[in-house]
Design an enzyme around this catalytic site. Structure first.
Site: not given
Ligand code: NAD
Length: 497
Positions: A150, A174, A177, A227, A282, A382
């Site tokens: 997000f 994808k 959401e 994450s 991030c 985090e």
């Molecule tokens: P998230 O892991 O909740 O979601 C990321 C994606 O995974 C979304 O598209 C989501 O729909 C999907 N998802 C969520 N739960 C899932 C599940 N149980 N099974 C399969 N898919 C699932 O992350 P977020 O809250 O949207 O974003 C923040 C996180 O992203 C933080 O941890 C941040 O550090 C990380 N991030 C990392 C970088 C990097 O470059 N390393 C960059 C941006 C964000």
């Protein structure tokens, strides 16, 4: 009545038919502004089918034609990026200037990808053996999936899809959401830029869509950002299904301040990197490591600056916006509660913020915690919010050990005027992206973005040369043109003469 946010398949919006939706909110008002369709397996299959059907023609489209489409996309994006920034602010909450900054950083990857003819050039060796020439080519993989978080609804997808498309692949994105509208806007822009239908598709959804993309036999590669637990899950399941996977995970970024640092510069940097985008980056700094007695002075200077920040609606020229959802806001606040209960000192308390925005927005102001120790949850986890924790150590070695002991290794920064110390740090620290007197060291598009340890699962970082290699496969061709002198039987291993 909030409208629905559909999918984009084969060059057109496609209303969802799964009967499942999720609310999308404006974080600055708390209002539900839309219902995003959550894809069924059949809808993911339809998007992959469109990408699969579009692949043969797109991979055979000339490099000059492909780069013409990329240039057109870049021009449209540049002219209209204000619209995209407004969409991002309305669903993510970050202030408009920050949303524009995100789009500009994504645009840099589009500009990098415009040079695709140069990026996929192979090598040629004449007469490697007598009368034998050798050359290498890089070819696209096929349909690829991009699954994004997000916090950067435009920039993170743009780390991947411009290069994937430029190198001849087709894409199913994808998005998160929580803020899905940016992806649909981008899909429409691609169409206006002349990209053939089916080359870029968007499926909105949750775990159902992600799981289907991971197992679908026609999806060749997956680029994921999110994450750490989900990144690990995507990497393990995607590779088990035989796909190439790069899965960028979470972060806990440290900023080390040595005693000789310019403390005003360091305090400015800590505030910008700790509270920019409400800490939902991030590459945000979340742990500040004060070395050798600079702690008191540094905390005072950061506190003075943090209290001048205006938290409020991102459309009102504030410094910092709300958090993305009410649940996330409450989760971050609970970490502040836990830190305080464990003995950290709350120097600036964002829980008491008086925002320039609606009462129902998801507000949490800049928060500064001092005397944080490495066993507190506010340090070990985090948090992903505007919470800056200060830890104090006596020596450079202790600071380095703290950074290297952390499970994450996305970004880090050191503030010092000592070139030797900075040079030693860049050599010894186990982190992928390092800033020297630069708090948010996000690499340019022509370098690659990615962390170490649990901040990245897989071998390839995003964009730059590694991105081009991720989205292509190499072939080496050895050729000899007919010459009667080359006849005759020889069952030995080919040797060069
Ligand atoms: P998230 O892991 O909740 O979601 C990321 C994606 O995974 C979304 O598209 C989501 O729909 C999907 N998802 C969520 N739960 C899932 C599940 N149980 N099974 C399969 N898919 C699932 O992350 P977020 O809250 O949207 O974003 C923040 C996180 O992203 C933080 O941890 C941040 O550090 C990380 N991030 C990392 C970088 C990097 O470059 N390393 C960059 C941006 C964000």
């Amino acid at each position: 009545m909030p409208g629905t946010i559909p999918h984009w398949i084969d060059g057109a919006r496609r209303e969802g038919g799964s009967g499942r939706t999720a609310p999308v909110t404006d974080p600055a008002t708390g209002e539900v502004t839309g219902q995003v369709d959550l894809a069924s397996v059949a809808e993911v299959d339809a998007a992959v089918a469109a990408a699969t059907a579009a692949f043969p023609a797109w991979r055979d489209t000339s490099l000059s034609r492909r780069s013409t489409v990329l240039f057109a996309f870049r021009e449209l994006l540049n002219a209209r990026k204000g619209e995209l920034a407004e969409l991002i602010t309305a669903e993510h909450g970050k202030v408009l200037s920050d949303a524009l900054g995100e789009v500009s950083r994504g645009q840099e990857v589009v500009e990098f990808a415009c040079g695709v003819p140069h990026l996929v050039k192979g090598g040629f060796t004449e007469n490697a053996s007598t009368g034998v020439d050798v050359h290498s080519v890089r070819q696209p993989l096929g349909p690829v999936a991009v699954i994004s978080p997000f916090n950067f609804p435009a920039m993170v997808p743009m780390w991947f899809f411009p290069i994937a498309i430029a190198t001849g692949n087709t894409v199913v994105l994808k998005p998160s959401e929580k803020d899905p509208s940016a992806a649909l806007w981008i899909a429409d822009l691609w169409k206006q830029a002349g990209l053939p239908d089916g080359v870029f598709n968007v499926v909105n959804g949750d775990k159902v869509a992600v799981d289907r993309l991971l197992e679908h036999p026609d999806v060749r590669a997956v680029s994921f950002v999110g994450s750490t637990p989900i990144a690990r899950y995507v990497y393990e399941n995607g590779t088990r299904a035989g796909k190439r996977v790069q899965a960028l995970g979470g972060a806990k970024n440290h900023m080390v301040v040595l005693p000789d640092a310019d403390l005003d510069l360091a305090a400015d940097a800590a505030v910008n990197a700790g509270f920019g985008s409400a800490g939902e980056r991030c590459m945000a700094i979340s742990a500040l490591v004060a070395v050798g007695g600079v702690g008191d002075e540094l905390v005072a200077r950061i506190a003075q600056r943090a209290t001048t920040l205006r938290t409020g609606d991102g459309r009102r020229n504030c410094d910092m916006g709300p958090l993305v959802t009410r649940e996330h806001r409450d989760r971050v606040a609970s970490y502040v509660d836990a830190g305080e209960a464990a003995g950290a000192k709350v120097v600036v308390d964002g829980r008491e913020v008086r925002p320039d925005g609606a009462a129902d927005g998801f507000w949490l102001g800049p928060t500064l915690l001092d005397s944080v120790s490495a066993d507190m949850s506010v340090y070990t986890d985090e948090i992903f919010g505007p919470v800056l924790s200060v830890l104090r150590v006596d020596t450079y070695e202790q600071a380095l050990a703290l950074v290297n002991a952390n499970e994450h290794g996305n970004g880090t920064a050191i503030f010092t005027n000592d070139g030797g110390a900075a040079r030693r740090f860049q050599n010894e620290v186990e982190v992928g992206m390092i800033g020297i007197n630069v708090p948010v060291p996000v690499p340019m598009a022509y370098y690659s973005f990615g962390g170490w340890k649990h901040s990245l699962f897989g071998d390839s970082h995003a964009h730059g040369t590694e991105g081009v290699h991720f989205f292509t496969r190499g072939k080496v061709v050895t050729s000899r043109w007919l010459d009667p002198s080359h006849g005759g039987l020889d069952l030995g291993f080919p040797q060069n003469v």
